[in-house]
Design a protein around this motif. Structure first.
Motif, PDB file in Angstrom:
ATOM      1  N   LEU A  96       0.828  -1.213   0.000  1.00 59.23           N
ATOM      2  CA  LEU A  96       0.000   0.000   0.000  1.00 59.23           C
ATOM      3  C   LEU A  96       0.863   1.265   0.000  1.00 59.23           C
ATOM      4  O   LEU A  96       2.010   1.247   0.441  1.00 59.23           O
ATOM      5  N   ARG A 118      -8.897  -8.707   5.244  1.00 61.31           N
ATOM      6  CA  ARG A 118      -9.487  -8.300   3.969  1.00 61.31           C
ATOM      7  C   ARG A 118      -8.432  -8.095   2.877  1.00 61.31           C
ATOM      8  O   ARG A 118      -7.355  -7.587   3.163  1.00 61.31           O
ATOM      9  N   ASP A 119      -8.818  -8.406   1.636  1.00 64.90           N
ATOM     10  CA  ASP A 119      -7.899  -8.063   0.539  1.00 64.90           C
ATOM     11  C   ASP A 119      -8.339  -6.776  -0.168  1.00 64.90           C
ATOM     12  O   ASP A 119      -7.719  -6.340  -1.128  1.00 64.90           O
ATOM     13  N   SER A 120      -9.419  -6.157   0.348  1.00 65.97           N
ATOM     14  CA  SER A 120      -9.775  -4.815  -0.122  1.00 65.97           C
ATOM     15  C   SER A 120     -10.537  -4.112   0.992  1.00 65.97           C
ATOM     16  O   SER A 120     -11.161  -4.761   1.834  1.00 65.97           O
ATOM     17  N   SER A 121     -10.432  -2.769   1.010  1.00 67.50           N
ATOM     18  CA  SER A 121     -11.150  -1.984   2.000  1.00 67.50           C
ATOM     19  C   SER A 121     -11.584  -0.688   1.343  1.00 67.50           C
ATOM     20  O   SER A 121     -10.746   0.046   0.822  1.00 67.50           O
ATOM     21  N   PHE A 175      -9.721   0.733  -1.655  1.00 66.97           N
ATOM     22  CA  PHE A 175      -8.332   0.275  -1.733  1.00 66.97           C
ATOM     23  C   PHE A 175      -8.243  -1.247  -1.884  1.00 66.97           C
ATOM     24  O   PHE A 175      -8.962  -1.985  -1.209  1.00 66.97           O
ATOM     25  N   ARG A 176      -7.335  -1.684  -2.738  1.00 67.92           N
ATOM     26  CA  ARG A 176      -6.965  -3.087  -2.812  1.00 67.92           C
ATOM     27  C   ARG A 176      -5.770  -3.268  -1.874  1.00 67.92           C
ATOM     28  O   ARG A 176      -4.944  -2.370  -1.736  1.00 67.92           O
ATOM     29  N   ILE A 177      -5.686  -4.406  -1.189  1.00 72.63           N
ATOM     30  CA  ILE A 177      -4.583  -4.645  -0.254  1.00 72.63           C
ATOM     31  C   ILE A 177      -3.770  -5.834  -0.763  1.00 72.63           C
ATOM     32  O   ILE A 177      -4.056  -6.991  -0.431  1.00 72.63           O
ATOM     33  N   GLU A 191      -3.768 -10.679  -0.404  1.00 71.49           N
ATOM     34  CA  GLU A 191      -4.423 -11.493  -1.432  1.00 71.49           C
ATOM     35  C   GLU A 191      -3.966 -12.948  -1.350  1.00 71.49           C
ATOM     36  O   GLU A 191      -2.790 -13.226  -1.133  1.00 71.49           O
TER      37      GLU A 191
END
Ligand SMILES: [Zn+2]
Length: 256
Positions: free
Chosen positions: A47, A100-103, A106-108, A112
């Motif tokens: 990130l 989470r892999d997204s919030s 935002f993609r994290i 993944e």
């Protein structure tokens, strides 16, 4: 599987922090999203610096408000020292929201396709010690014949998916609404803030996990408080909100 101690790198510190330990008040304050710190082993999770300091990593202002309330209420405060990006301690391990892999927008990348071993390692290193410490605190008090009122403190972003949120303070509850009802009653005539029930989230969003885990089943009074983070971005705002919430809690607890 790696030993729990190898999860942390020198300088990371402990996952769980306790302030005002041994304080005599009934309230136990919990802040699951107190910190944006990432354990060194994960670098940036892919990130940007902006994302890492934003509301997706932590609840800005929530710890400062909790610390002020902890002093006002003579309350023990337990908080997580690492970011919810690595493990969201207000979610059970089986929840997709725990890692989470997204919030929001935002993609994290660093979250993944996590393996079962990686998920177990994060759970054992961050979630279990945190919820275990809360359980131990409540158990010690129970043995001493003391009661516990569980209060979790959070903050939310004024804008979410481009939508402006008008609510300023949310009083959240699950099946046991006794404390939330009394707080909302105490807040009914306030002109200071727009206070609403189960906003901007509610139990259907899975946000009452800590309350359910430690309080609901045992009949302990409990509430989750959400504060819009633009109101607590500086010390003045944090002080005013902490005073307001402490007042509401005191009035509510006297009325129950
Ligand atoms: Zn939160």
């Amino acid at each position: 599987m790696l030993a729990e101690t190898q999860f942390f790198t020198e300088g990371d510190g402990e996952p769980v922090a306790v302030e005002n330990a041994g304080a005599a008040g009934d309230v136990l304050l919990v802040c699951e999203h107190a910190s944006s710190q990432i354990p060194k082993r994960y670098g940036t999770l892919g990130l940007s610096e902006d994302a890492l300091s934003s509301h997706i990593a932590w609840d800005p202002g929530a710890l400062a408000v909790s610390q002020l309330m902890s002093r006002q209420l003579a309350a023990v405060l337990i908080y997580q020292r690492f970011s919810r990006l690595v493990y969201d301690c207000n979610r059970p391990p089986e929840s997709p929201a725990a890692m989470r892999d997204s919030s929001e927008i935002f993609r994290i990348p660093g979250n993944e396709d996590l393996s079962e071993a990686e998920r177990s390692l994060r759970t054992a290193s961050l979630y279990l010690p945190f919820q275990g410490r809360i359980r131990d605190e409540i158990e010690v008090r129970r043995r001493q014949g003391r009661r516990t009122v569980l209060v979790t403190i959070h903050s939310f972003n004024p804008v979410y998916f481009g939508e402006r949120r008008e609510v300023e303070i949310g009083i959240l509850h699950d099946k046991d609404s006794r404390l939330a009802d009394a707080m909302l009653k105490a807040a009914a005539d306030t002109r200071l803030y727009r206070v609403e029930r189960n906003e901007p989230y509610g139990p259907e969003d899975g946000v009452t996990h800590t309350l359910e885990l430690h309080a609901t089943a045992d009949g302990l009074l409990n509430v989750m408080i959400e504060v819009r983070n633009d109101l607590i971005s500086d010390e003045t705002g944090q002080g005013v909100v902490a005073d307001f919430l402490t007042g509401l809690l005191r009035e509510a607890l006297e009325a129950i």
